[in-house]
Design a protein around this motif. Sequence first.
Motif, PDB file in Angstrom:
ATOM      1  N   ALA A 179     -20.595 -99.501   9.314  1.00  0.00           N
ATOM      2  CA  ALA A 179     -20.395 -98.106   9.706  1.00  0.00           C
ATOM      3  C   ALA A 179     -21.679 -97.305   9.515  1.00  0.00           C
ATOM      4  CB  ALA A 179     -19.265 -97.494   8.882  1.00  0.00           C
ATOM      5  N   PHE A 180     -22.356 -97.493   8.385  1.00  0.00           N
ATOM      6  CA  PHE A 180     -23.621 -96.782   8.155  1.00  0.00           C
ATOM      7  C   PHE A 180     -24.674 -97.174   9.182  1.00  0.00           C
ATOM      8  CE2 PHE A 180     -22.433 -96.256   3.472  1.00  0.00           C
ATOM      9  CZ  PHE A 180     -21.976 -94.971   3.673  1.00  0.00           C
TER      10      PHE A 180
ATOM     11  N   LEU B  50     -24.153 -98.165  12.315  1.00  0.00           N
ATOM     12  CA  LEU B  50     -23.825 -97.521  13.592  1.00  0.00           C
ATOM     13  C   LEU B  50     -24.052 -96.016  13.539  1.00  0.00           C
ATOM     14  CD1 LEU B  50     -20.635 -99.479  14.687  1.00  0.00           C
ATOM     15  CD2 LEU B  50     -22.947 -99.623  15.627  1.00  0.00           C
ATOM     16  N   PHE B  51     -23.690 -95.389  12.434  1.00  0.00           N
ATOM     17  CA  PHE B  51     -23.907 -93.941  12.309  1.00  0.00           C
ATOM     18  C   PHE B  51     -25.396 -93.608  12.304  1.00  0.00           C
ATOM     19  CE2 PHE B  51     -19.602 -93.504  10.049  1.00  0.00           C
ATOM     20  CZ  PHE B  51     -18.957 -93.371  11.267  1.00  0.00           C
ATOM     21  N   PHE B  52     -26.200 -94.470  11.688  1.00  0.00           N
ATOM     22  CA  PHE B  52     -27.649 -94.256  11.704  1.00  0.00           C
ATOM     23  C   PHE B  52     -28.182 -94.334  13.130  1.00  0.00           C
ATOM     24  CE2 PHE B  52     -31.975 -96.002  11.578  1.00  0.00           C
ATOM     25  CZ  PHE B  52     -32.604 -94.984  10.872  1.00  0.00           C
ATOM     26  N   CYS B  53     -27.749 -95.344  13.871  1.00  0.00           N
ATOM     27  CA  CYS B  53     -28.205 -95.484  15.263  1.00  0.00           C
ATOM     28  C   CYS B  53     -27.757 -94.297  16.110  1.00  0.00           C
ATOM     29  CB  CYS B  53     -27.679 -96.784  15.857  1.00  0.00           C
ATOM     30  SG  CYS B  53     -28.396 -98.260  15.141  1.00  0.00           S
ATOM     31  N   ILE B  54     -26.521 -93.870  15.938  1.00  0.00           N
ATOM     32  CA  ILE B  54     -26.022 -92.723  16.693  1.00  0.00           C
ATOM     33  C   ILE B  54     -26.787 -91.464  16.309  1.00  0.00           C
ATOM     34  CG2 ILE B  54     -24.003 -91.223  17.004  1.00  0.00           C
ATOM     35  CD1 ILE B  54     -22.298 -93.820  16.729  1.00  0.00           C
ATOM     36  N   GLY B  55     -27.067 -91.287  15.025  1.00  0.00           N
ATOM     37  CA  GLY B  55     -27.811 -90.110  14.571  1.00  0.00           C
ATOM     38  C   GLY B  55     -29.233 -90.072  15.093  1.00  0.00           C
ATOM     39  N   VAL B  56     -29.915 -91.201  15.061  1.00  0.00           N
ATOM     40  CA  VAL B  56     -31.292 -91.265  15.564  1.00  0.00           C
ATOM     41  C   VAL B  56     -31.316 -90.999  17.068  1.00  0.00           C
ATOM     42  CG1 VAL B  56     -33.221 -92.846  15.965  1.00  0.00           C
ATOM     43  CG2 VAL B  56     -32.176 -92.725  13.724  1.00  0.00           C
ATOM     44  N   THR B  57     -30.381 -91.591  17.792  1.00  0.00           N
ATOM     45  CA  THR B  57     -30.309 -91.378  19.238  1.00  0.00           C
ATOM     46  C   THR B  57     -30.034 -89.910  19.554  1.00  0.00           C
ATOM     47  OG1 THR B  57     -29.485 -93.626  19.525  1.00  0.00           O
ATOM     48  CG2 THR B  57     -29.193 -92.117  21.366  1.00  0.00           C
TER      49      THR B  57
END
Length: 131
Positions: A69-70, A72-79
């Motif tokens: 989860a962290f 995926l959330f990191f990737c979504i946040g960076v994007t």
Amino acid sequence: MSDPDPTLAEQVQRLYELSIYRRWLFVTLCWLTFGQYGLWQFRGDFDLWREHFTWVALRYGLAFHLMGAFSLFFCIGVTGAVLVWQSTYILRGLSPRERLRLENEVKNIRELGPKHPLWKWICDQSGDGPL
């Protein structure tokens, strides 16, 4: 005000474009590493979600796969951050502070000359370069 240097403006634009490419390269690398890892962690839950998707199933999947989860959330946040940054430039253009920072960076590259790693992309006048 004095007449702006057209070469400096062109080099600032090249540096800005290079920063765009670097940011999207970072986003791509994040998705290829952390995103793949995160999706792999949820591989068993995808079947359950496909058959009976509920928000509770999603919540428990995120709770029991914290690293996934962290990731995926990191990737979504960076994007999302890169998208907001780039859309701000598209809508408003470069801010005076950002333009000054880029101009100072170009001047620093000019002072160091060919020893600087970005010299051939920013200041080299032989052709258009790789960009």
